[in-house]
Design an enzyme around this catalytic site. Structure first.
Site, mmCIF file in Angstrom:
data_model
loop_
_atom_site.group_PDB
_atom_site.id
_atom_site.type_symbol
_atom_site.label_atom_id
_atom_site.label_comp_id
_atom_site.label_asym_id
_atom_site.label_seq_id
_atom_site.Cartn_x
_atom_site.Cartn_y
_atom_site.Cartn_z
ATOM 1 N N GLY A 42 36.527 -67.328 63.618
ATOM 2 C CA GLY A 42 37.727 -66.500 63.581
ATOM 3 C C GLY A 42 38.256 -66.346 64.997
ATOM 4 N N LEU A 43 39.041 -65.314 65.216
ATOM 5 C CA LEU A 43 39.619 -65.174 66.556
ATOM 6 C C LEU A 43 38.538 -64.996 67.608
ATOM 7 C CD1 LEU A 43 42.855 -63.200 65.815
ATOM 8 C CD2 LEU A 43 42.626 -65.528 66.680
ATOM 9 N N GLY A 45 35.104 -65.884 67.391
ATOM 10 C CA GLY A 45 34.254 -67.074 67.510
ATOM 11 C C GLY A 45 35.033 -68.301 67.953
ATOM 12 N N ARG A 330 45.195 -44.186 61.441
ATOM 13 C CA ARG A 330 44.807 -44.550 60.078
ATOM 14 C C ARG A 330 43.908 -43.537 59.384
ATOM 15 N NH1 ARG A 330 43.908 -51.006 61.156
ATOM 16 N NH2 ARG A 330 46.109 -51.348 61.550
ATOM 17 N N HIS A 401 39.036 -51.353 54.917
ATOM 18 C CA HIS A 401 39.810 -52.344 55.668
ATOM 19 C C HIS A 401 39.073 -52.946 56.867
ATOM 20 C CE1 HIS A 401 43.316 -54.198 57.471
ATOM 21 N NE2 HIS A 401 43.120 -53.535 58.580
ATOM 22 N N ARG A 435 39.397 -47.226 64.541
ATOM 23 C CA ARG A 435 40.130 -48.225 65.327
ATOM 24 C C ARG A 435 41.629 -48.019 65.174
ATOM 25 N NH1 ARG A 435 42.768 -52.967 64.214
ATOM 26 N NH2 ARG A 435 41.970 -53.218 62.098
ATOM 27 N N LEU A 441 42.468 -57.558 66.909
ATOM 28 C CA LEU A 441 42.790 -58.897 67.415
ATOM 29 C C LEU A 441 42.617 -58.909 68.929
ATOM 30 C CD1 LEU A 441 45.985 -59.719 65.285
ATOM 31 C CD2 LEU A 441 43.590 -60.109 64.737
HETATM 32 C C1 LIG Z 1 44.550 -57.799 55.725
HETATM 33 C C2 LIG Z 1 44.167 -57.514 57.144
HETATM 34 C C3 LIG Z 1 45.139 -57.415 58.118
HETATM 35 C C4 LIG Z 1 44.787 -57.153 59.440
HETATM 36 N N1 LIG Z 1 45.771 -57.055 60.383
HETATM 37 C C5 LIG Z 1 45.423 -56.817 61.663
HETATM 38 C C6 LIG Z 1 46.429 -56.724 62.677
HETATM 39 O O1 LIG Z 1 47.621 -56.870 62.415
HETATM 40 N N2 LIG Z 1 46.026 -56.489 63.945
HETATM 41 C C7 LIG Z 1 44.711 -56.340 64.288
HETATM 42 O O2 LIG Z 1 44.414 -56.141 65.454
HETATM 43 N N3 LIG Z 1 43.752 -56.446 63.347
HETATM 44 C C8 LIG Z 1 44.069 -56.679 62.055
HETATM 45 N N4 LIG Z 1 43.083 -56.777 61.112
HETATM 46 C C9 LIG Z 1 41.688 -56.807 61.541
HETATM 47 C C10 LIG Z 1 41.359 -58.189 62.111
HETATM 48 O O3 LIG Z 1 42.022 -59.179 61.357
HETATM 49 C C11 LIG Z 1 39.874 -58.503 62.113
HETATM 50 O O4 LIG Z 1 39.141 -57.429 62.595
HETATM 51 C C12 LIG Z 1 39.599 -59.709 62.990
HETATM 52 O O5 LIG Z 1 40.433 -60.781 62.635
HETATM 53 C C13 LIG Z 1 38.147 -60.117 62.908
HETATM 54 O O6 LIG Z 1 37.985 -61.301 63.650
HETATM 55 P P1 LIG Z 1 36.544 -61.905 63.868
HETATM 56 O O7 LIG Z 1 36.744 -63.171 64.615
HETATM 57 O O8 LIG Z 1 35.654 -60.882 64.441
HETATM 58 O O9 LIG Z 1 36.011 -62.207 62.390
HETATM 59 P P2 LIG Z 1 36.603 -63.118 61.213
HETATM 60 O O10 LIG Z 1 37.976 -63.562 61.435
HETATM 61 O O11 LIG Z 1 36.280 -62.376 59.954
HETATM 62 O O12 LIG Z 1 35.727 -64.404 61.278
HETATM 63 C C14 LIG Z 1 34.395 -64.421 60.856
HETATM 64 C C15 LIG Z 1 33.882 -65.829 60.984
HETATM 65 O O13 LIG Z 1 32.484 -65.806 60.785
HETATM 66 C C16 LIG Z 1 32.116 -66.784 59.841
HETATM 67 N N5 LIG Z 1 30.916 -66.290 59.186
HETATM 68 C C17 LIG Z 1 30.648 -65.058 58.704
HETATM 69 N N6 LIG Z 1 29.399 -64.990 58.243
HETATM 70 C C18 LIG Z 1 28.856 -66.212 58.429
HETATM 71 C C19 LIG Z 1 27.589 -66.767 58.165
HETATM 72 N N7 LIG Z 1 26.607 -66.039 57.644
HETATM 73 N N8 LIG Z 1 27.393 -68.069 58.468
HETATM 74 C C20 LIG Z 1 28.383 -68.836 59.027
HETATM 75 N N9 LIG Z 1 29.594 -68.341 59.321
HETATM 76 C C21 LIG Z 1 29.815 -67.045 59.026
HETATM 77 C C22 LIG Z 1 33.305 -66.957 58.944
HETATM 78 O O14 LIG Z 1 33.255 -68.209 58.338
HETATM 79 C C23 LIG Z 1 34.430 -66.798 59.965
HETATM 80 O O15 LIG Z 1 34.650 -68.037 60.607
HETATM 81 C C24 LIG Z 1 43.429 -57.002 59.789
HETATM 82 C C25 LIG Z 1 42.451 -57.080 58.807
HETATM 83 C C26 LIG Z 1 42.812 -57.311 57.493
HETATM 84 C C27 LIG Z 1 41.742 -57.309 56.442
#
Ligand SMILES: Cc1cc2nc3c(=O)[nH]c(=O)nc-3n(C[C@H](O)[C@H](O)[C@H](O)COP(=O)(O)OP(=O)(O)OC[C@H]3O[C@@H](n4cnc5c(N)ncnc54)[C@H](O)[C@@H]3O)c2cc1C
Length: 637
Positions: A42-43, A45, A330, A401, A435, A441
């Protein structure tokens, strides 16, 4: 165990730059000698894997989706904060820092939050350089809008698809490194355990989700960027695949899990429509820039919204929080919506909804402006509800959320396990008990692009860890444990589906440990969870085979982990006998119903240590020391 957050000394505003100036470096030629595993694309990783590879480290990156582009980050709608002060409306690094600390109800680590605000400005430059199409003013300058808990406009956005555009930017950087050979990408691979050797994180064991093959991977350091655990409530705005597995397995191997009870309930989601629904949809907080939230003043007023005159409407956020109005944070907005619905003034089926009304904004700005700002959100709303929100108000209700809790990390983003780093939503680091919008993000990208790439080098230079051979018996041992667990799932052949169990757990968590919590309810949950868990292991029906694509099996493993993790979440909520941010204990509220903190007894990070499933975990406390900020009752009035 002594928790050392490793916060650098010196004035708050200089801690990060001084730290960067003094930590050790690895020379470019030596970087390729170090292997890093990044779990998650995700963003957090994706940005980390790309940046580490760009620096010269050898990276393996894993995700369970078929492409890194499909990480849940893609769902983020509203925007990303940064203290650029492009609007000249009084913003600064300090203000973003202060808003975030206050938004988190004074339960976040000061030094981390300051660094986050500081680094926020670099993120926007980085993303613009990558070609992320942020919205712009007519003049060409980047545009901003407002988000909850702030009185300035500092949120950068790309319509209602900010996460998608940012992820495409990070993905392009990642793809470049995959092509160059610096990153080996493993899509459709699920990390099922962490491998520890002599107390250090040395690798992971994964299941290939297409073939079912179990394999081990060794490295000098492991980075978890696996997102949040909001799906513990079953219904949430998260993608269905979001889960707790990676951090839960790390917890069971000794990593501390911090503040699991800090779970964010977002006020603007499309309300639940029936018993068979499997997920909920967010209507971005950005909509509250122009939408006004209201319910009828009188209980039982079932008239259509257009027939209720203005003086018979209660714009309850504007009434209760005049300084922030519809952009109150929120946790506060969610509770206010629950309160009016509990009073019997909710709208829509079951009375669990409030209106988000754009009529005034459309009259003031014109339909085209509203369409330009939010068209994809209105379209999404219409597709799901069949209603046109340009004509009649949206109906919204709070839903699970985001999760502020996660694995405990120090200032360097390393967990208490040497060599195990945790970034993005998977760690607990920056948001305290609540948060603010548009800051997840920011945190994920700060961690991945700008913080981890420095701090991990210091670890390598200082510790000189040696990558183990895959022949080490620990890898085989963990692989066998996983094979046994898989066989166990497939052999139960019970009567209930994984979904049925997950739904039951989620409802219990929502009812007893959701937007509001109390001692009796939490104790009841603590009795019911182990019973449900046992029923799960005796009566779940997992179809198919282990040596093939088997989504039932994948899901079974994730729900099994939720069945264990939920108990820790409730223990944490019960132990934190105060209200703060999103953790609202009904016993502790001010006379006007706001969260009442107990700074004397609870100004700490709760970091839990696993002791076995049937033994209570040990609580370690990291005291929160505020050098800059004066603790105050949080007010948005
Ligand atoms: C609908 C929605 C809208 C949002 N809008 C906003 C916004 O406008 N602004 C903002 O700041 N935040 C927003 N958020 C929050 C934000 O999107 C997330 O907190 C953020 O994108 C999380 O990023 P991350 O890289 O930590 O995890 P994620 O993007 O969830 O990525 C997780 C990664 O880990 C991998 N993974 C997980 N478990 C395993 C495993 N066991 N083995 C292998 N791979 C695994 C997945 O495949 C994925 O690649 C929103 C959230 C939601 C639900």
């Amino acid at each position: 165990m002594k928790l050392d957050a490793k916060i650098p000394s010196g004035p708050l505003a200089e801690k990060w730059s001084r730290h960067r100036n003094h930590i050790k470096l690895i020379n470019p030629a030596n970087k390729r000698k170090f292997d890093v595993i990044v779990v998650g694309s995700g963003l957090a990783g994706g940005s980390a894997a790309a940046t580490l590879s760009e620096l010269g480290y050898k990276v393996k990156c894993f995700c369970f989706q078929d492409s890194p582009r499909r990480a849940h980050s893609i769902a983020a709608q509203g925007g990303i904060n940064a203290a650029k002060n492009y609007q000249n409306d009084g913003d600064s690094v300090y203000r973003l820092f202060y808003d975030t600390i206050k938004g988190g109800d004074f339960r976040a680590r000061e030094a981390n939050v300051y660094r986050l605000a500081e680094v926020s400005v670099n993120i926007i430059d980085q993303c613009v350089a990558q070609g992320v199409p942020f919205a712009r003013e007519y003049s060409g300058y980047l545009a901003n809008r407002s988000f909850g808990g702030a009185q300035v406009s500092r949120t950068f956005y790309a319509r209602g698809q900010t996460g998608q555009q940012l992820l495409l930017g990070a993905y392009q950087a990642l793809a470049k490194q995959i092509e160059a050979g610096g990153v080996k990408m493993y899509p459709r691979a699920e990390m099922l355990d962490l491998v520890m050797i002599d107390g250090n994180a040395k690798g992971i064991v994964v299941r290939d989700l297409v073939t079912g093959e179990i394999s081990s991977h060794a490295a000098d350091a492991v980075v978890l960027a696996t997102g949040g655990y909001g799906n513990v409530f079953f219904l949430s705005t998260n993608a269905k695949g979001c889960n707790v597995t990676a951090i839960w397995r790390a917890y069971k191997r000794g990593a501390l899990l911090a503040n699991p009870c800090y779970t964010q309930i977002h006020p603007t989601c499309i309300p639940v429509s029936g018993d068979h629904q499997s997920k909920l949809t967010l209507m971005s907080e950005s909509l509250r820039n122009d939408g006004r939230v209201w319910v009828p003043k009188n209980k039982g007023d079932h008239r259509a919204p257009g027939e209720i005159p203005k003086e018979e409407r209660d714009y309850f956020l504007e009434r209760k929080y005049p300084a922030y109005g519809n952009l109150a944070p929120r946790d506060i907005s969610s509770r206010a919506a629950k309160e009016v619905c509990d009073e019997g003034r909710g709208v829509g089926p079951g009375g669990r909804g409030v209106y988000l009304d754009f009529a005034d904004a459309i009259e003031r700005l014109g339909l085209n402006v509203i369409r330009e700002r939010y068209a994809n959100l209105f379209e999404m709303y219409e597709r799901i509800t069949g209603e046109d929100a340009y004509q009649a108000p949206m109906r919204i209700y709070p839903a699970s959320h985001y999760t502020m809790g996660g694995l405990w990390v120090d200032y360097n983003l390393m967990s208490n396990i040497p060599g195990l780093y945790v970034i993005g939503e998977a760690n607990f680091s920056d948001h305290g008990a609540n948060r603010l919008g548009a800051s997840a993000l920011m945190q994920g990208l700060a961690d991945g692009y700008f913080i981890l790439p420095y701090t991990i080098g210091d670890y390598f230079a200082t510790e000189r860890p040696a990558k183990p051979s895959l022949d080490h018996p620990e890898f085989k041992k963990v692989e066998e444990e996983i094979a046994q667990r898989t066989n166990k799932f497939l052999s139960i052949k019970g009567h209930r589906t994984v979904t049925e169990f997950h739904r039951e757990l989620g409802k219990l968590m929502w009812d007893k440990c959701g937007m509001a919590r109390n001692e009796a309810g939490l104790k009841e949950a603590l009795e019911r969870i182990p019973v449900l868990r046992q029923e799960y292991w005796e009566d779940v029906n997992v179809l198919g085979d282990g040596n093939e694509l088997n989504q039932s099996l994948e899901y079974a493993g994730r729900v099994a982990d939720f069945m264990e993790f939920s108990e820790l979440l409730v223990i944490d909520a019960l132990t934190r006998d105060e209200s703060c941010g999103a953790h609202f204990r009904e016993e502790h509220q001010t006379p006007d119903g706001e969260a009442m903190r107990d700074d004397e007894n609870f100004s700490y990070v709760a970091a839990w240590e696993y002791q076995g499933l049937d033994t209570r975990p040990i609580l370690h406390k990291e005291p929160l020391v505020y050098e800059e900020v004066h603790l105050a009752q949080r007010s948005y009035k």
